[in-house]
Design an enzyme around this catalytic site. Structure first.
Site, PDB file in Angstrom:
ATOM      1  N   CYS A 151       0.814  -1.211   0.000  1.00  0.00           N
ATOM      2  CA  CYS A 151       0.000   0.000   0.000  1.00  0.00           C
ATOM      3  C   CYS A 151       0.858   1.276   0.000  1.00  0.00           C
ATOM      4  O   CYS A 151       1.499   1.559  -1.002  1.00  0.00           O
ATOM      5  CB  CYS A 151      -0.969  -0.080   1.177  1.00  0.00           C
ATOM      6  SG  CYS A 151      -2.415   0.962   0.986  1.00  0.00           S
ATOM      7  N   HIS A 211      -3.533  -5.753   2.406  1.00  0.00           N
ATOM      8  CA  HIS A 211      -3.301  -5.956   3.829  1.00  0.00           C
ATOM      9  C   HIS A 211      -3.928  -7.303   4.191  1.00  0.00           C
ATOM     10  O   HIS A 211      -4.469  -7.993   3.339  1.00  0.00           O
ATOM     11  CB  HIS A 211      -3.986  -4.853   4.646  1.00  0.00           C
ATOM     12  CG  HIS A 211      -3.527  -3.472   4.292  1.00  0.00           C
ATOM     13  ND1 HIS A 211      -2.357  -2.932   4.749  1.00  0.00           N
ATOM     14  CD2 HIS A 211      -4.094  -2.512   3.520  1.00  0.00           C
ATOM     15  CE1 HIS A 211      -2.228  -1.698   4.287  1.00  0.00           C
ATOM     16  NE2 HIS A 211      -3.260  -1.414   3.534  1.00  0.00           N
TER      17      HIS A 211
HETATM   18  N1  GLN Z   1      -2.181   6.869   1.821  1.00  0.00           N
HETATM   19  C1  GLN Z   1      -2.240   5.894   0.775  1.00  0.00           C
HETATM   20  C2  GLN Z   1      -3.553   5.878   0.003  1.00  0.00           C
HETATM   21  O1  GLN Z   1      -4.603   6.157   0.534  1.00  0.00           O
HETATM   22  C3  GLN Z   1      -1.941   4.529   1.349  1.00  0.00           C
HETATM   23  C4  GLN Z   1      -2.960   4.078   2.359  1.00  0.00           C
HETATM   24  C5  GLN Z   1      -2.546   2.828   3.091  1.00  0.00           C
HETATM   25  O2  GLN Z   1      -1.365   2.480   3.157  1.00  0.00           O
HETATM   26  N2  GLN Z   1      -3.519   2.166   3.676  1.00  0.00           N
HETATM   27  O3  GLN Z   1      -3.524   5.589  -1.163  1.00  0.00           O
END
Ligand code: GLN
Length: 242
Positions: free
Chosen positions: A94, A195
């Site tokens: 992510c 995740h």
């Molecule tokens: N901030 C990033 C997004 O929203 C990654 C979010 C995350 O790692 N859950 O794309």
């Protein structure tokens, strides 16, 4: 590996570890130990230098502001890029995945430079945030079972010509581009939006990282009953009646 233990580096637990991504380190550590391998685990906070001698690096997700701080520090430190040049195996999730690309849009709405370890570029999606369970078929060259995970991101990631899609979604959004791709990989660097933690739901990916780090084709089997139960449960939850 240059000595007898497998060196596993968890990058910036203080900034990048949303949705239990810490579990990825535990799974790699455990599955290596189950194969009789000694593991040297290094949890490297964002005020510490990234060692360049690791075998496997794990980078997790993060909220938008920690993501910018992490990118700044990783660029300044340079250790992760040097480790990649040395052939280290990297799995990023992510926010970590976005940071490993050429650039992403940060919490200030500005284009922020990434590390360029994956040929991908992320922008902020205009539509709804991508949230929910994902099922995807992994690139068949990697010979992995169906990917299960949970996504939560606003970013949309476009792949350049030298990045291969890690998987193709059956359910969920993945890279968010609408082309069905999820994540990206080159020979040694992997990025995914999953995740779960992704390695608890897909322990064969942990085994892949270990095999690549050891440069072996196979590992002795281990008891996967617990992982299989978790996979079945999450796949059923994703595909079952709403
Ligand atoms: N901030 C990033 C997004 O929203 C990654 C979010 C995350 O790692 N859950 O794309």
């Amino acid at each position: 590996m240059s000595d007898s233990s497998l060196r596993v580096v968890w990058v910036y637990p203080d900034l990048l570890s949303t949705y239990g991504d810490q579990g990825n380190v535990l799974v790699v550590e455990r599955r290596a130990q189950q194969r009789g391998l000694a593991v040297q685990r290094m949890d490297v906070r964002s005020d510490q230098p990234i060692p360049t001698s690791g075998d496997i690096y794990l980078v997790g997700g993060g909220e938008d502001r920690p993501q910018r701080l992490a990118a700044e520090r990783l660029r300044r430190d340079g250790g992760l890029s040097r480790a990649a040049d040395n052939g280290a195996i990297i799995l990023s999730v992510c926010a970590g995945y976005q940071i490993l690309g050429h650039e992403f849009v940060n919490d200030l709405g500005q284009r922020e430079e990434g590390l360029g370890l994956l040929d991908v570029t992320s922008v902020r999606g205009e539509g709804e945030r991508c949230v929910g369970d994902v099922l995807a078929d992994v690139d068949e060259r990697l010979r992995l079972p169906q990917l299960t995970g949970f996504e939560n991101h606003q970013g949309v990631t476009h792949l350049g010509p030298t990045a291969r899609p890690f998987a193709r979604v059956r359910l969920g959004r993945g890279n968010g581009t609408g082309d069905g791709t999820e994540g990206a990989w080159n020979d040694t660097v992997f990025g995914t939006y999953m995740h779960g933690p992704v390695l608890a739901r897909n322990p064969q990916i942990a085994d892949l990282l270990i095999k690549l780090a050891l440069d072996v084709n196979a590992l002795p089997p281990v008891d996967d009953r617990w992982y299989e139960a978790l996979r079945r449960e999450r796949i059923a939850a994703a595909t079952g009646p709403a």
